[in-house]
Design a protein around this motif. Structure first.
Motif, PDB file in Angstrom:
ATOM      1  N   GLY A 168       0.745  62.704  46.908  1.00  0.00           N
ATOM      2  CA  GLY A 168       1.700  61.723  46.400  1.00  0.00           C
ATOM      3  C   GLY A 168       2.954  62.375  45.839  1.00  0.00           C
ATOM      4  O   GLY A 168       4.070  61.946  46.118  1.00  0.00           O
ATOM      5  N   ASP A 334       0.784  60.659  41.557  1.00  0.00           N
ATOM      6  CA  ASP A 334      -0.646  60.895  41.738  1.00  0.00           C
ATOM      7  C   ASP A 334      -1.461  60.549  40.506  1.00  0.00           C
ATOM      8  O   ASP A 334      -2.685  60.691  40.521  1.00  0.00           O
ATOM      9  CB  ASP A 334      -0.886  62.357  42.138  1.00  0.00           C
ATOM     10  CG  ASP A 334      -0.507  62.623  43.589  1.00  0.00           C
ATOM     11  OD1 ASP A 334      -0.886  61.815  44.458  1.00  0.00           O
ATOM     12  OD2 ASP A 334       0.201  63.610  43.858  1.00  0.00           O
ATOM     13  N   GLY A 337      -0.409  55.931  40.531  1.00  0.00           N
ATOM     14  CA  GLY A 337      -0.788  55.251  41.760  1.00  0.00           C
ATOM     15  C   GLY A 337       0.384  54.557  42.412  1.00  0.00           C
ATOM     16  O   GLY A 337       1.403  54.263  41.774  1.00  0.00           O
ATOM     17  N   ARG A 338       0.232  54.268  43.706  1.00  0.00           N
ATOM     18  CA  ARG A 338       1.328  53.678  44.482  1.00  0.00           C
ATOM     19  C   ARG A 338       1.555  52.216  44.123  1.00  0.00           C
ATOM     20  O   ARG A 338       2.690  51.758  43.978  1.00  0.00           O
ATOM     21  CB  ARG A 338       1.025  53.759  45.977  1.00  0.00           C
ATOM     22  CG  ARG A 338       1.141  55.118  46.636  1.00  0.00           C
ATOM     23  CD  ARG A 338       0.259  56.180  46.075  1.00  0.00           C
ATOM     24  NE  ARG A 338      -0.031  57.252  47.024  1.00  0.00           N
ATOM     25  CZ  ARG A 338      -0.432  58.439  46.655  1.00  0.00           C
ATOM     26  NH1 ARG A 338      -0.576  58.751  45.365  1.00  0.00           N
ATOM     27  NH2 ARG A 338      -0.712  59.363  47.563  1.00  0.00           N
ATOM     28  N   GLU A 477      -4.534  50.745  47.362  1.00  0.00           N
ATOM     29  CA  GLU A 477      -4.205  51.961  46.625  1.00  0.00           C
ATOM     30  C   GLU A 477      -4.702  53.178  47.408  1.00  0.00           C
ATOM     31  O   GLU A 477      -5.859  53.221  47.813  1.00  0.00           O
ATOM     32  CB  GLU A 477      -4.843  51.929  45.233  1.00  0.00           C
ATOM     33  CG  GLU A 477      -4.522  53.144  44.377  1.00  0.00           C
ATOM     34  CD  GLU A 477      -3.018  53.340  44.229  1.00  0.00           C
ATOM     35  OE1 GLU A 477      -2.489  54.279  44.865  1.00  0.00           O
ATOM     36  OE2 GLU A 477      -2.392  52.551  43.504  1.00  0.00           O
ATOM     37  N   LYS A 479      -4.034  56.431  46.233  1.00  0.00           N
ATOM     38  CA  LYS A 479      -4.039  57.580  45.323  1.00  0.00           C
ATOM     39  C   LYS A 479      -5.383  58.295  45.351  1.00  0.00           C
ATOM     40  O   LYS A 479      -6.441  57.670  45.255  1.00  0.00           O
ATOM     41  CB  LYS A 479      -3.758  57.091  43.895  1.00  0.00           C
ATOM     42  CG  LYS A 479      -3.813  58.164  42.829  1.00  0.00           C
ATOM     43  CD  LYS A 479      -3.680  57.575  41.432  1.00  0.00           C
ATOM     44  CE  LYS A 479      -4.924  56.819  41.034  1.00  0.00           C
ATOM     45  NZ  LYS A 479      -4.918  56.413  39.611  1.00  0.00           N
TER      46      LYS A 479
END
Length: 497
Positions: A168, A334, A337-338, A477, A479
């Motif tokens: 990430g 990371d 999270g996205r 997600e 991550k």
């Protein structure tokens, strides 16, 4: 028993001793032996491509004011030509996305990335030598073509090199280097004319070509081509001498064997293909419908028409904000999270676009229906105490975009597709992104006239509301998951490291 099998058995045994659950601790044991120094080096070399891409995106903002007032009538741009100069890059990039999707599967990620540097350098050379408007257009198309290939191949290259603990962060460096390029060209534009600016813009792609000569191809591409020994050597370069790379190589090879065939039409019925493809395409649509490229292409004009006297300096400030918050996103990607960052980003852009609309509504209220692009000398000057609203709105928008909707669509695109359709699916996403960028950028002034400037920003705000809803409802997600685990998630299978 051969040496690779023995090393893998020992790693399994060591992991099992630490955690009876087995596979998860296997992964942790392996990653504890990984050294990231050369992985960072390879990432640094590859992101010279996105920096070049950022120079292309930002070039029109400082160059257009000069080219619209230049003494040479052969090069002087009127309003329509200036609009094409800003937006035609997206047309070249859309073609570049298709070309890149084909190249990454045929010649690999590394060679495709090296190929990118040629149209970058040739395009800026044509601009430097331009004797008429058509040469300016040709240079922009060539640099756009290179940008399209770059926007596809660099996220793929990084995601296939990196392991899940840093993917990430390293993936976010793509957007970080894009905005560094944009800010760099804004800064250089304060001191250089448009020709010297083009010369500066040709430096990063030249370095890209040289640096990538010393970097490896991605292990996943090598394994998909049946080159096991080369893949192990690449992993050894990327993971350091202490990591038992045969274990990771075996894990990747198993996934490549399961999906060894190329793209077939029947694959489009596979939920492991069509689900991530729909998500990838919608991410690209919503990214452009935030209005980001329209705002960045016309940053100086927006500030001029919003009555900021130092519009070129304001654009540099915008670029600096973008760099800072993209760097923040890279550092926390990371951990946070996205999905969370996409939601925060979308909400920030809803607020800022709505506020920008309010600002332009208030300054044009005495002449209802007059748009930003059509403000006349007779229009009342905005009250001085409203100027902060435009600056704050722009700052919040750029910060919000940089936190989520700038880097994450490209990162997620590089993570979610199976290896056998990665080139095709990524090409579809890049084509969608640049096609939307062209439509939004080219129609921006027309939207200003038709909807008024306030209505245009309120339209962008409504699209940002939709992208928040889409994120909550549909985006998984990724991550901390390996690419193979992410693929298994879409197929509904149990994920495995």
């Amino acid at each position: 028993m051969d040496e690779p099998s023995e090393r893998r058995r020992l790693l399994d045994a060591e992991g099992a001793e630490q955690d009876p659950a087995g596979r998860e601790s296997e992964q942790d044991v392996y990653l504890s032996k990984v050294q990231n120094r050369k992985l960072y080096l390879a990432t640094l070399a590859s992101v010279l491509g996105p920096m070049s891409f950022g120079f292309v995106l930002g070039y029109s903002s400082p160059a257009l004011p000069e080219l619209t007032h230049i003494a040479d009538p052969r090069l002087r741009l009127d309003n329509v030509q200036a609009s094409w100069f800003g937006s035609i890059v997206a047309m070249g990039a859309a073609v570049g996305g298709l070309l890149g999707g084909w190249l990454v599967d045929k010649i690999g990620r590394k060679l495709t990335l090296m190929f990118c540097s040629l149209p970058f350098v040739f395009g800026f050379t044509v601009i430097i030598a331009a004797q008429n408007v058509w040469m300016l257009y040709a240079g922009r198309v060539l640099t756009g073509l290179a940008s399209g290939v770059t926007s596809l191949v660099v996220p793929l290259y990084i995601s296939e090199m990196a392991h899940e603990r840093v993917r990430g962060t390293l993936g976010s460096c793509v957007q970080l280097m894009v905005v560094l390029g944009i800010m760099g060209v804004y800064l250089a534009g304060l001191f250089l004319d448009w020709r010297w600016l083009a010369i500066c813009c040709s430096v990063p792609p030249t370095l890209l070509m040289v640096c990538m000569c010393f970097m490896p191809e991605t292990p996943r591409f090598l394994l998909s081509q049946g080159k096991r020994r080369e893949a192990e050597n690449a992993l050894r370069f990327l993971r350091g001498p202490d990591a038992p790379v045969e274990w990771e190589c075996a894990r990747i090879a198993d996934a490549c064997q399961e999906r060894s065939s190329g793209l077939r039409m029947s694959d489009l019925k596979d939920p492991g293909v069509y689900k991530p493809l729909v998500i990838g395409v919608m991410l690209m649509v919503f990214q452009q419908m935030t209005g980001i490229n329209a705002i960045m292409f016309y940053a100086e004009n927006i500030f001029e028409q919003a009555h900021f006297k130092e519009s070129d300096l304001a654009s540099v400030i915008v670029g600096l904000i973008q760099v800072v918050f993209t760097a923040v996103a890279a550092l926390i990607m990371d951990k946070a999270g996205r999905k969370v960052l996409l939601i925060i980003s979308g909400v920030a852009m809803v607020i800022s676009n709505a506020a920008f609309g309010v600002y332009f509504y208030l300054i044009t209220k005495p002449n209802a229906g007059v748009s930003l692009g059509l403000l006349s000398a007779a229009s009342e000057e905005p009250q001085a105490d409203l100027a902060w609203l435009a600056l704050a709105s722009m700052a919040v928008f750029i910060a919000g975009f940089a936190l989520g909707w700038g880097p994450i669509p490209w990162l997620v695109m590089s993570e979610i597709f199976p290896v056998n359709v990665r080139g095709f699916a990524s090409a579809v996403c890049v084509l969608t992104n640049w096609g939307m960028a062209f439509l939004v950028t080219k129609s921006f002034q027309d939207m200003m006239s038709l909807l008024t400037s306030a209505g245009t920003f309120w339209l962008f705000a409504s699209m940002c509301i939709l992208n928040v809803v889409f994120t909550i409802a549909f985006i998984p997600e990724t991550k901390g998951k390996t690419l193979e685990q992410i693929e298994a998630t879409f197929r509904g299978a149990s994920s495995r490291p």
